[in-house]
Design an enzyme around this catalytic site. Structure first.
Site, PDB file in Angstrom:
ATOM      1  N   LEU A 180      10.358 -20.858  -4.405  1.00  0.00           N
ATOM      2  CA  LEU A 180       9.327 -19.984  -3.826  1.00  0.00           C
ATOM      3  C   LEU A 180       8.020 -20.047  -4.626  1.00  0.00           C
ATOM      4  CD1 LEU A 180       8.544 -17.457  -1.974  1.00  0.00           C
ATOM      5  CD2 LEU A 180       9.444 -16.045  -3.833  1.00  0.00           C
ATOM      6  N   ASP A 206       0.826  -1.212   0.000  1.00  0.00           N
ATOM      7  CA  ASP A 206       0.000   0.000   0.000  1.00  0.00           C
ATOM      8  C   ASP A 206       0.863   1.265   0.000  1.00  0.00           C
ATOM      9  OD1 ASP A 206      -2.366   1.403  -0.014  1.00  0.00           O
ATOM     10  OD2 ASP A 206      -2.640   1.315   2.158  1.00  0.00           O
ATOM     11  N   HIS A 242       2.462   3.420  -8.965  1.00  0.00           N
ATOM     12  CA  HIS A 242       2.282   1.987  -9.241  1.00  0.00           C
ATOM     13  C   HIS A 242       3.468   1.449 -10.043  1.00  0.00           C
ATOM     14  CE1 HIS A 242      -1.604   2.274  -7.494  1.00  0.00           C
ATOM     15  NE2 HIS A 242      -2.181   2.932  -8.477  1.00  0.00           N
ATOM     16  N   ARG A 247     -12.138   2.329  -8.430  1.00  0.00           N
ATOM     17  CA  ARG A 247     -11.264   3.511  -8.619  1.00  0.00           C
ATOM     18  C   ARG A 247     -11.519   4.141  -9.994  1.00  0.00           C
ATOM     19  NH1 ARG A 247      -5.439   2.612  -5.691  1.00  0.00           N
ATOM     20  NH2 ARG A 247      -6.314   2.046  -3.663  1.00  0.00           N
TER      21      ARG A 247
HETATM   22  C1  IPE Z   1      -5.527  -2.623  -0.147  1.00  0.00           C
HETATM   23  O1  IPE Z   1      -5.157  -1.300  -0.340  1.00  0.00           O
HETATM   24  C2  IPE Z   1      -5.501  -3.348  -1.455  1.00  0.00           C
HETATM   25  C3  IPE Z   1      -4.185  -3.502  -2.066  1.00  0.00           C
HETATM   26  C4  IPE Z   1      -3.041  -3.156  -1.569  1.00  0.00           C
HETATM   27  C5  IPE Z   1      -4.193  -4.144  -3.343  1.00  0.00           C
HETATM   28  P1  IPE Z   1      -6.244  -0.144  -0.494  1.00  0.00           P
HETATM   29  O2  IPE Z   1      -5.511   1.115  -0.680  1.00  0.00           O
HETATM   30  O3  IPE Z   1      -7.236  -0.517  -1.537  1.00  0.00           O
HETATM   31  O4  IPE Z   1      -6.971  -0.207   0.928  1.00  0.00           O
HETATM   32  P2  IPE Z   1      -7.849   0.895   1.683  1.00  0.00           P
HETATM   33  O5  IPE Z   1      -8.899   1.362   0.728  1.00  0.00           O
HETATM   34  O6  IPE Z   1      -6.927   1.997   2.064  1.00  0.00           O
HETATM   35  O7  IPE Z   1      -8.373   0.187   2.881  1.00  0.00           O
HETATM   36  C1  IPE Z   2      -1.548   0.261  -3.351  1.00  0.00           C
HETATM   37  O1  IPE Z   2      -1.338   1.626  -3.361  1.00  0.00           O
HETATM   38  C2  IPE Z   2      -1.810  -0.326  -4.704  1.00  0.00           C
HETATM   39  C3  IPE Z   2      -3.216  -0.669  -4.964  1.00  0.00           C
HETATM   40  C4  IPE Z   2      -4.173  -0.656  -4.084  1.00  0.00           C
HETATM   41  C5  IPE Z   2      -3.547  -1.103  -6.296  1.00  0.00           C
HETATM   42  P1  IPE Z   2      -2.534   2.663  -3.391  1.00  0.00           P
HETATM   43  O2  IPE Z   2      -2.882   2.916  -4.819  1.00  0.00           O
HETATM   44  O3  IPE Z   2      -3.650   2.208  -2.541  1.00  0.00           O
HETATM   45  O4  IPE Z   2      -1.858   3.963  -2.784  1.00  0.00           O
HETATM   46  P2  IPE Z   2      -2.474   4.925  -1.693  1.00  0.00           P
HETATM   47  O5  IPE Z   2      -2.891   4.070  -0.535  1.00  0.00           O
HETATM   48  O6  IPE Z   2      -3.624   5.627  -2.328  1.00  0.00           O
HETATM   49  O7  IPE Z   2      -1.350   5.840  -1.340  1.00  0.00           O
HETATM   50 MG    MG Z   3      -4.070   2.430  -0.588  1.00  0.00          MG
END
Ligand code: IPE
Ligand code: IPE
Ligand code: MG
Length: 254
Positions: A132, A21, A38, A72
């Protein structure tokens, strides 16, 4: 390799699960758009996979995209899908070179056709690897997985394949996407959020949870080692008392 010598190789977590995240915030902090974050996160994936393979970790699950992430903005979703397909295709030779087997969990039928194909191909091309096991959670959520499992169990009860009274914890486990893998022993979440976000709710029942403020694009092997060292300092009691656990450890050492 920082910290590696102090990691006890005899007490490694069998299975590590990571909520990757913080990509979006990392990018915004740099004045870039979310997709840039990303893209940068791919290097963290490489580093982490390599780190796990070098240490001899058996299973690594990476949460790459949740069922909720479909909500999203369209351009972020399509950008992520393109990145995913491209990364998987490019990484197959490295996976094979390092004897890594790729698996997936999640509702992958929701992926665009081209990404779905790329994924299945990579799974097939790495099928016989014995090192792995790298499990990518894609279009995954635990509630989706549990509801699907219950539907399948209900169908099998209706068809007389199983009796309601015979359903136990092993039955449920066998109907989950993760039936072929042991439960994670260590769950890492990056970016300073302290939640599970619909990830492996059943399987994490006794996992050790580790949270770091590091955003995913900054996560490197050294961060992985830190999490493993932290894991190794914990006493896992599984409902028993500390004295019982110490007694068992002493007996095992004999
Ligand atoms: C959780 O992250 C999902 C992934 C890392 C793929 P999110 O960014 O979607 O989670 P929330 O919305 O902050 O809980
Ligand atoms: C995690 O990073 C990747 C996915 C959930 C796909 P985020 O895109 O959720 O990044 P933040 O949490 O908005 O910073
Ligand atoms: Mg996130």
């Amino acid at each position: 390799m920082p910290d590696l010598p102090v990691i006890d190789k005899t007490r490694l977590p069998l299975h590590i699960a990571i909520i990757m995240d913080g990509n979006g915030r990392w990018a915004k902090e740099k004045g870039e758009n979310r997709l840039f974050g990303h893209y940068q996160g791919v290097q963290s994936v490489r580093d982490t996979v390599e780190g796990c393979a070098e240490l001899g970790i058996s299973y690594l699950t990476l949460y790459a995209f949740s069922t909720e992430n479909w909500d999203r903005p369209e351009e972020e979703v399509s950008g992520l899908m393109a990145l995913l397909a491209e990364t998987i295709r490019k990484e197959v030779p490295t996976l094979n070179k390092n004897n890594i087997k790729l698996q997936t969990i999640g509702n992958i039928s929701m992926l665009p056709e081209y990404a779905y194909k790329e994924l299945l191909e990579a799974v097939e091309l790495t099928r016989t690897n014995t090192g792995l096991t790298l499990i990518i959670a894609l279009s995954y959520s635990s509630r989706w997985e549990l509801v699907t499992a219950v539907q399948h169990i209900a169908t099998d009860v209706k068809n007389g394949k199983i009796q309601p009274g015979d359903i136990n914890q092993d039955t449920l486990r066998n109907y989950l996407n993760t039936s072929a893998f042991p439960d994670p022993e260590l769950m890492i979440r990056t970016s300073g959020e302290y939640r599970i976000s619909n990830f492996l709710l059943y399987q994490l029942a006794y996992a050790e949870l580790y949270f770091t403020d590091t955003r995913w694009p900054d996560f490197r092997k050294a961060d992985l080692y830190k999490a493993i060292l932290n894991f190794q300092q914990r006493e896992r009691r599984f409902g028993k008392t500390g004295e019982q656990i110490q007694q068992e450890t002493a007996t095992d050492a004999l």
